[in-house]
Design an enzyme around this catalytic site. Structure first.
Site, PDB file in Angstrom:
ATOM      1  N   ASP A  13       2.819   2.776   6.280  1.00 18.96           N
ATOM      2  CA  ASP A  13       3.138   3.912   7.159  1.00 18.96           C
ATOM      3  C   ASP A  13       4.441   3.704   7.930  1.00 18.96           C
ATOM      4  O   ASP A  13       4.597   4.204   9.059  1.00 18.96           O
ATOM      5  CB  ASP A  13       1.988   4.188   8.141  1.00 18.96           C
ATOM      6  N   LYS A  16       8.153   5.472   4.790  1.00 15.86           N
ATOM      7  CA  LYS A  16       8.752   5.355   3.449  1.00 15.86           C
ATOM      8  C   LYS A  16       8.986   6.729   2.831  1.00 15.86           C
ATOM      9  O   LYS A  16      10.025   6.968   2.222  1.00 15.86           O
ATOM     10  CB  LYS A  16       7.828   4.539   2.526  1.00 15.86           C
ATOM     11  N   GLY A  40      -0.350   7.654   1.845  1.00  3.87           N
ATOM     12  CA  GLY A  40      -0.091   8.980   2.407  1.00  3.87           C
ATOM     13  C   GLY A  40       1.342   8.986   2.893  1.00  3.87           C
ATOM     14  O   GLY A  40       1.648   8.336   3.888  1.00  3.87           O
ATOM     15  N   HIS A  41       2.206   9.659   2.152  1.00  3.47           N
ATOM     16  CA  HIS A  41       3.639   9.658   2.481  1.00  3.47           C
ATOM     17  C   HIS A  41       4.039  11.043   2.991  1.00  3.47           C
ATOM     18  O   HIS A  41       3.931  12.031   2.262  1.00  3.47           O
ATOM     19  CB  HIS A  41       4.470   9.265   1.238  1.00  3.47           C
ATOM     20  N   GLN A 224       2.058   1.418   0.606  1.00  5.63           N
ATOM     21  CA  GLN A 224       1.526   0.403   1.535  1.00  5.63           C
ATOM     22  C   GLN A 224       2.706  -0.427   2.092  1.00  5.63           C
ATOM     23  O   GLN A 224       3.814   0.070   2.123  1.00  5.63           O
ATOM     24  CB  GLN A 224       0.467  -0.471   0.861  1.00  5.63           C
TER      25      GLN A 224
END
Ligand code: GDP
Ligand code: IMO
Ligand code: MG
Length: 423
Positions: A13, A16, A40-41, A224
């Site tokens: 988080d 990225k 989750g991007h 990650q």
């Protein structure tokens, strides 16, 4: 731009997705090489918020080809839902802008079931997984009993093989006392997904090899972060893939001598979601950030734990990833802090540690040694040029880059595309 590997330098988080989206302007191809829909991007394009889980963040730029590489674990039901969700937001995912590796491993309902069961059995030793079945799927891959995308799309050709695997896994679940899977409904649902996804599936290793030979610019989108890496992270409080730079090679089939540079993304402070040691965790900065409505997980909505910047950790990340350049995000999160702390070493049983210890229980008992930096106490989110940042802010950013041991090249002061400065 050449071939660039982008990795998270902390616990995930780091921002990225935002940086990938910005860098995609110069990329022809964006590749995910590990992890699954545990990621989750978040990317903002104007006022619209997109959260990408399995599809590379490059999908939001027209003309970019996105690749889900062989190192990814793919939940077909999740992927079809993600494709449909993007279509509702006006982003059309087609075999022209997304290709999927034949050899990526498939997440099945029993993997999610086992993920949840293991967490329950671990009790207060739990990892705090995203419950997306990531660990059990990689476990089956390593144990050589997994099913790959090619098995899924060829299920109609080899129906007995598919059914055999389903009943084999049902026996395991029953032995563990877990709910057995209804084979017929799994078969029906996965056959439907296979029909949807078949046109996207190809030999991505050959495709990427040909593209790099033609001189395409390829961006490898890490998921990650370094300390969630199965080898280099705070084991066992990690995910089940190699989140560090080497994972980009094994997870795509593009060899190390085709890679040109590594960009590490880090927040101007530290966050972690899930269990495990976080030496610089601090209630003051947690309350500040949560009070601003920030630092809630993009996949599970869980509150992220927050702390001061940990330079011992990021120095280790620079080492194991070979980080050439740093992108620092969420600088604006510290805008109101009067005095900012940075951890430069740990104390453990009277000794000074300059490297992350390998034992997570030792790390949990490390006391951070802090250096203090004067805050800038002024908003930065409206600033667009490095020279215009407050002098204390520039000093802080250059100091954390120096302590990490890589060159500062990108600074982000907000989630939007234009809230980005290049040095
Ligand atoms: P990722 O998993 O590394 O892509 O990061 P996430 O998307 O899970 O979390 C990063 C969060 O920070 C998201 O909500 C982003 O929109 C947000 N973000 C990224 N860069 C900045 C920044 O410089 N400032 C602010 N305020 N938010 C940012
Ligand atoms: P992005 O790509 C932050 C964490 C989980 C848990 C551990 C293992 O958005 O940075 P898993 O479900 O992978 O078995 O969970 O890893 N985790 C993440 N934390 N960002 C992520 O992805 C994460 N993906 C997994 O919270 O602690
Ligand atoms: Mg995330």
């Amino acid at each position: 731009m050449a071939n660039v590997i982008l990795v998270g330098a902390q616990w995930g988080d780091e921002g990225k997705g935002k940086i990938i989206d910005v860098l995609t302007e110069q990329a022809d191809i964006v590749v995910r090489t590990q992890g699954g829909n545990n990621a989750g991007h978040t990317v903002f394009v104007g006022p619209t918020k997109y959260v990408l889980h399995l599809i590379p963040s490059g999908i939001l730029r027209a003309g970019t080809t996105c690749v889900i590489g062989n190192g990814v674990v793919l939940d077909p039901v999740g992927l079809v839902a993600e494709i449909d969700g993007l279509a509702k937001l006006g982003v059309h995912v087609t075999p022209q802008n997304l290709v999927i590796s034949e050899t990526a491993h498939v997440v099945f309902p029993w993997h999610r079931e086992l993920d949840g069961q293991r967490e329950v059995r671990k009790g207060n030793q739990k990892i705090g997984t995203t419950k997306r079945g990531i660990g059990p799927t990689y476990g089956d891959k390593a144990a050589r009993v997994g099913m790959r995308v090619i098995d899924l799309v060829n299920a109609a050709r080899f129906p007995a093989r598919f059914r055999e695997r389903l009943s084999e896994n049902n026996e395991i679940l029953q032995a563990l006392g877990a709910q057995p899977i209804d084979s017929d409904s799994v078969l029906a649902e996965y056959t439907r997904c296979a029909d949807r996804l078949r046109p996207f599936v190809t030999n991505t290793v050959v495709m990427l090899h040909e593209a790099t030979r033609r001189g395409a610019n390829v961006l490898f989108e890490g998921a990650q972060g370094t300390f969630l890496d199965i080898d280099h992270g705070t084991y066992p409080y990690v995910t089940s893939s190699n989140t560090t730079a080497g994972g980009a090679c094994t997870g795509s089939g593009v060899p190390p001598n085709r890679m040109d540079r590594v960009v590490g993304v880090m927040k101007a402070y530290t966050t972690r979601v899930g269990e495990g040691p976080l030496p610089t965790e601090n209630a003051e900065i947690s309350d500040l950030l949560h009070g601003m409505g920030r630092e809630f997980g993009a996949t599970t909505g869980r509150m992220r734990r927050c702390g001061w910047f940990d330079a011992v950790a990021t120095r280790h990340a620079a080492m194991v990833n070979g980080i050439d350049e740093l992108a620092v995000t969420n600088v604006d999160g510290l805008d109101s802090v009067k005095s900012i702390r940075v951890c430069s070493s740990y104390q453990f049983e009277g000794q000074t540690l300059r490297h992350i210890p390998s034992d997570a229980d030792v790390l949990a008992r490390c006391e951070p040694v802090f250096e203090e930096f004067p805050g800038w106490e002024t908003p930065t989110d409206g600033i667009r040029r490095w020279e215009d940042l407050p002098v204390n802010c520039r000093h802080y950013l250059l100091s954390i880059a120096q302590m990490t041991g890589a060159r500062l090249s990108i600074v982000s002061v907000g989630p939007a595309r234009d809230q980005t400065m290049f040095l």
